[in-house]
Design a protein around this motif. Structure first.
Motif, PDB file in Angstrom:
ATOM      1  N   ILE A  47       0.953  -0.708   0.020  1.00  0.00           N
ATOM      2  CA  ILE A  47       0.020  -0.150   0.377  1.00  0.00           C
ATOM      3  C   ILE A  47       1.279   1.268   0.091  1.00  0.00           C
ATOM      4  O   ILE A  47       1.962   1.290   0.882  1.00  0.00           O
ATOM      5  CB  ILE A  47      -0.729  -0.034   1.345  1.00  0.00           C
ATOM      6  N   ILE A  48       0.679   2.382  -1.492  1.00  0.00           N
ATOM      7  CA  ILE A  48       1.500   3.212  -0.916  1.00  0.00           C
ATOM      8  C   ILE A  48       0.553   4.798  -0.904  1.00  0.00           C
ATOM      9  O   ILE A  48      -0.705   4.476  -1.591  1.00  0.00           O
ATOM     10  CB  ILE A  48       2.690   3.237  -2.361  1.00  0.00           C
ATOM     11  N   LEU A  49       0.945   5.523  -0.709  1.00  0.00           N
ATOM     12  CA  LEU A  49      -0.078   7.304  -0.185  1.00  0.00           C
ATOM     13  C   LEU A  49       0.943   7.800  -0.396  1.00  0.00           C
ATOM     14  O   LEU A  49       1.882   8.242   0.483  1.00  0.00           O
ATOM     15  CB  LEU A  49      -0.607   6.978   2.153  1.00  0.00           C
ATOM     16  N   VAL A  50       0.851   8.870  -1.016  1.00  0.00           N
ATOM     17  CA  VAL A  50       1.029  10.285  -1.484  1.00  0.00           C
ATOM     18  C   VAL A  50       0.636  11.365  -1.602  1.00  0.00           C
ATOM     19  O   VAL A  50      -0.290  11.605  -2.148  1.00  0.00           O
ATOM     20  CB  VAL A  50       1.740   9.816  -3.583  1.00  0.00           C
ATOM     21  N   ASN A  51       0.735  12.147  -0.284  1.00  0.00           N
ATOM     22  CA  ASN A  51       0.040  13.002   0.345  1.00  0.00           C
ATOM     23  C   ASN A  51       0.577  14.009  -0.281  1.00  0.00           C
ATOM     24  O   ASN A  51       2.110  14.370   0.032  1.00  0.00           O
ATOM     25  CB  ASN A  51       0.124  13.365   2.356  1.00  0.00           C
ATOM     26  N   CYS A  61      -6.450  13.310   8.212  1.00  0.00           N
ATOM     27  CA  CYS A  61      -7.359  12.425   7.900  1.00  0.00           C
ATOM     28  C   CYS A  61      -7.429  11.306   7.308  1.00  0.00           C
ATOM     29  O   CYS A  61      -7.758   9.701   7.156  1.00  0.00           O
ATOM     30  CB  CYS A  61      -8.527  13.576   8.273  1.00  0.00           C
ATOM     31  N   LEU A  62      -6.959  11.487   6.104  1.00  0.00           N
ATOM     32  CA  LEU A  62      -6.753  10.165   4.310  1.00  0.00           C
ATOM     33  C   LEU A  62      -5.376   9.320   4.913  1.00  0.00           C
ATOM     34  O   LEU A  62      -6.157   8.808   4.973  1.00  0.00           O
ATOM     35  CB  LEU A  62      -5.832  11.065   3.612  1.00  0.00           C
ATOM     36  N   THR A  63      -4.408   9.800   5.857  1.00  0.00           N
ATOM     37  CA  THR A  63      -3.907   8.784   6.314  1.00  0.00           C
ATOM     38  C   THR A  63      -4.218   7.820   7.283  1.00  0.00           C
ATOM     39  O   THR A  63      -4.114   6.967   7.338  1.00  0.00           O
ATOM     40  CB  THR A  63      -1.732   9.315   6.463  1.00  0.00           C
ATOM     41  N   ALA A  64      -5.250   8.565   8.552  1.00  0.00           N
ATOM     42  CA  ALA A  64      -5.492   7.822   9.068  1.00  0.00           C
ATOM     43  C   ALA A  64      -6.537   6.573   8.868  1.00  0.00           C
ATOM     44  O   ALA A  64      -6.706   5.741   9.402  1.00  0.00           O
ATOM     45  CB  ALA A  64      -6.581   8.330  10.302  1.00  0.00           C
ATOM     46  N   ARG A  65      -7.468   6.784   7.703  1.00  0.00           N
ATOM     47  CA  ARG A  65      -9.034   6.084   6.520  1.00  0.00           C
ATOM     48  C   ARG A  65      -7.838   5.562   6.055  1.00  0.00           C
ATOM     49  O   ARG A  65      -8.548   4.352   5.838  1.00  0.00           O
ATOM     50  CB  ARG A  65      -9.740   7.430   5.927  1.00  0.00           C
ATOM     51  N   VAL A  66      -7.016   6.149   5.981  1.00  0.00           N
ATOM     52  CA  VAL A  66      -5.997   4.636   4.489  1.00  0.00           C
ATOM     53  C   VAL A  66      -5.809   3.835   5.845  1.00  0.00           C
ATOM     54  O   VAL A  66      -5.375   2.536   4.939  1.00  0.00           O
ATOM     55  CB  VAL A  66      -4.979   5.288   3.544  1.00  0.00           C
ATOM     56  N   PHE A  75      -6.347  -0.695   5.443  1.00  0.00           N
ATOM     57  CA  PHE A  75      -5.660  -1.209   5.359  1.00  0.00           C
ATOM     58  C   PHE A  75      -4.909  -1.554   6.285  1.00  0.00           C
ATOM     59  O   PHE A  75      -3.759  -1.133   6.719  1.00  0.00           O
ATOM     60  CB  PHE A  75      -4.975  -1.063   4.362  1.00  0.00           C
ATOM     61  N   PRO A  76      -5.237  -2.421   7.495  1.00  0.00           N
ATOM     62  CA  PRO A  76      -4.368  -1.923   8.635  1.00  0.00           C
ATOM     63  C   PRO A  76      -2.759  -2.422   8.142  1.00  0.00           C
ATOM     64  O   PRO A  76      -3.502  -3.586   8.183  1.00  0.00           O
ATOM     65  CB  PRO A  76      -5.130  -2.978   9.779  1.00  0.00           C
ATOM     66  N   PRO A  77      -1.555  -1.662   8.415  1.00  0.00           N
ATOM     67  CA  PRO A  77      -0.792  -2.398   8.724  1.00  0.00           C
ATOM     68  C   PRO A  77       0.077  -3.662   9.644  1.00  0.00           C
ATOM     69  O   PRO A  77      -0.865  -3.746  10.465  1.00  0.00           O
ATOM     70  CB  PRO A  77       0.267  -1.249   9.419  1.00  0.00           C
ATOM     71  N   ARG A  80       2.565  19.300   9.372  1.00  0.00           N
ATOM     72  CA  ARG A  80       2.251  18.018   8.310  1.00  0.00           C
ATOM     73  C   ARG A  80       3.756  17.309   8.863  1.00  0.00           C
ATOM     74  O   ARG A  80       3.544  16.223   8.870  1.00  0.00           O
ATOM     75  CB  ARG A  80       1.724  18.928   7.323  1.00  0.00           C
ATOM     76  N   GLU A  81       5.246  17.872   8.787  1.00  0.00           N
ATOM     77  CA  GLU A  81       6.199  17.395   8.437  1.00  0.00           C
ATOM     78  C   GLU A  81       5.899  16.106  10.421  1.00  0.00           C
ATOM     79  O   GLU A  81       6.289  15.177  10.640  1.00  0.00           O
ATOM     80  CB  GLU A  81       7.629  18.000   8.506  1.00  0.00           C
ATOM     81  N   MET A  82       5.912  17.332  11.281  1.00  0.00           N
ATOM     82  CA  MET A  82       5.830  16.286  12.902  1.00  0.00           C
ATOM     83  C   MET A  82       4.772  15.610  12.689  1.00  0.00           C
ATOM     84  O   MET A  82       4.796  14.278  13.325  1.00  0.00           O
ATOM     85  CB  MET A  82       5.552  17.656  14.069  1.00  0.00           C
ATOM     86  N   MET A  83       3.995  16.111  12.391  1.00  0.00           N
ATOM     87  CA  MET A  83       2.514  14.450  12.095  1.00  0.00           C
ATOM     88  C   MET A  83       2.599  13.238  11.797  1.00  0.00           C
ATOM     89  O   MET A  83       2.442  12.482  12.112  1.00  0.00           O
ATOM     90  CB  MET A  83       1.631  15.934  11.029  1.00  0.00           C
ATOM     91  N   PHE A  84       3.997  13.007  10.820  1.00  0.00           N
ATOM     92  CA  PHE A  84       3.816  12.109   9.888  1.00  0.00           C
ATOM     93  C   PHE A  84       5.348  11.277  10.172  1.00  0.00           C
ATOM     94  O   PHE A  84       5.632  10.351  10.816  1.00  0.00           O
ATOM     95  CB  PHE A  84       4.636  11.790   8.554  1.00  0.00           C
ATOM     96  N   LYS A  85       6.039  12.500  11.258  1.00  0.00           N
ATOM     97  CA  LYS A  85       7.076  11.585  12.491  1.00  0.00           C
ATOM     98  C   LYS A  85       6.448  11.104  13.298  1.00  0.00           C
ATOM     99  O   LYS A  85       6.988   9.803  14.079  1.00  0.00           O
ATOM    100  CB  LYS A  85       7.707  13.222  13.128  1.00  0.00           C
ATOM    101  N   VAL A  86       5.264  11.633  14.271  1.00  0.00           N
ATOM    102  CA  VAL A  86       4.471  11.040  15.021  1.00  0.00           C
ATOM    103  C   VAL A  86       4.045   9.841  14.324  1.00  0.00           C
ATOM    104  O   VAL A  86       4.165   8.527  14.729  1.00  0.00           O
ATOM    105  CB  VAL A  86       3.803  12.045  15.553  1.00  0.00           C
ATOM    106  N   LEU A  87       3.893   9.624  13.006  1.00  0.00           N
ATOM    107  CA  LEU A  87       3.410   7.920  12.849  1.00  0.00           C
ATOM    108  C   LEU A  87       4.252   7.485  12.877  1.00  0.00           C
ATOM    109  O   LEU A  87       3.980   6.160  12.701  1.00  0.00           O
ATOM    110  CB  LEU A  87       2.641   8.455  11.276  1.00  0.00           C
TER     111      LEU A  87
END
Ligand code: NAP
Length: 278
Positions: free
Chosen positions: A112-116, A150-155, A159-161, A194-201
């Motif tokens: 699964i690849i998500l490009v924000n 929200c899109l990342t969370a929904r994806v 499709f649970p990792p 946005r960058e910090m959000m992805f670092k937390v993820l």
């Protein structure tokens, strides 16, 4: 004896991204469009690209181009494309992207690849002290921060990792996530958040590979806006000079570096990687 990192450098690069379901926001033009073209040539048969943006005509034109058989084209490789005309600031837009992705998914998908990628520059013609209107700021953050969270969370919910299937989430970031640019308060704030959000993820999800990719100054509509509307004279001049001296990068060359990073898959999850670091 060779160390593991040294061995990695001598290993051949994987040739593809596997059988992938790849969701790309802002695929109608600019960098997102180039990402769709590049990914289409790097995934294996049975893959699906989900192309999202508001401009249906541009997305359908890209779909028609990718569906044409040809080297590196989706048509030849048995790769399907799905168009989702959606505004990512609207809940129903996110729902449509995820619904289309679920319908396109099959158990044979390996990656699964998500490009924000979708984003906007915001009003760069004014300085921070003029942003008194909370609705204006909220609207900017809705597109540039909330929608990608929200899109990342929904994806990830759809499709649970899990260790059995690769999952890669890319945030198209910017130098502005790290460095303040006068008169770019919305853009810098949005990119930093946005960058910090992805670092937390990345900290939370060991089974997800997270990359904050800073693509460099690209010759796109956003650059035209930057060099035409920027209030700060020094920033405006530096963008105009880059354009005049032919120093802007094409989306294709920046995208090629991103694809190399994805194929190598050796970056630290959550890292900020700038094209000029490569
Ligand atoms: N250009 C640069 O120099 C540069 C440098 C560093 C980082 N970046 C980043 O790279 C990414 C792409 O930038 P770009 O230069 O390619 O920009 P662009 O040419 O302005 O394209 C922006 C894309 O985002 C989509 N988009 C905007 N609002 C949307 C919405 N509400 N819903 C859905 N899609 C929406 C647009 O599609 P529709 O209008 O069809 O909806 C378009 O496909 C952005 O995140 C940007 O911040 C750009």
């Amino acid at each position: 004896m060779s160390s593991f990192p040294a061995l990695l450098h001598t290993m051949p690069l994987p040739e593809d991204l596997g059988r992938a379901l790849c969701v790309i926001t802002g695929a109608s033009k600019g960098f997102g469009r180039a990402v769709a073209q590049a990914v289409a040539g790097l995934v294996t048969p049975g893959s699906v690209l989900v192309l999202a943006a508001r401009s249906g005509d541009e997305l359908r034109a890209l779909q028609a181009e990718l569906d044409q058989p040809g080297p590196g084209r989706a048509g030849q490789a048995g790769v399907r494309t799905e168009v989702v005309v959606a505004d990512v600031t609207r809940t129903e837009g996110l729902e449509r992207i995820v619904q289309t992705s679920k319908e396109a998914f099959s158990e044979s998908i390996e990656h699964i690849i998500l490009v924000n990628n979708a984003g906007s520059l915001g009003d760069v013609s004014r300085y921070t002290k003029s942003f008194t209107d909370m609705a204006e700021v909220d609207s900017y953050l809705s597109l540039n921060v909330s929608s990608s969270l929200c899109l990342t969370a929904r994806v990830l919910e759809a499709f649970p990792p899990n260790p059995g299937r690769r999952c890669t989430v890319i945030n198209v970031s910017s130098l502005c996530a790290l460095q303040p640019f006068p008169s770019w308060v919305l853009y810098c704030t949005g990119k930093a958040a946005r960058e910090m959000m992805f670092k937390v993820l990345a900290e939370e999800e060991p089974d997800v590979r997270v990359l904050n990719y800073s693509p460099g100054p690209l010759d796109t509509a956003m650059q035209v806006e930057a060099r035409s509307n920027t209030a700060d004279p020094n920033i405006k001049k530096s963008f105009s000079d880059m354009f005049a001296k032919g120093q802007l990068l094409t989306c294709e060359e920046s995208c090629a570096k991103l694809m190399k990073l994805l194929l190598e898959d050796t970056y630290t999850s959550g890292a900020h990687i700038d094209i000029y670091d490569l």
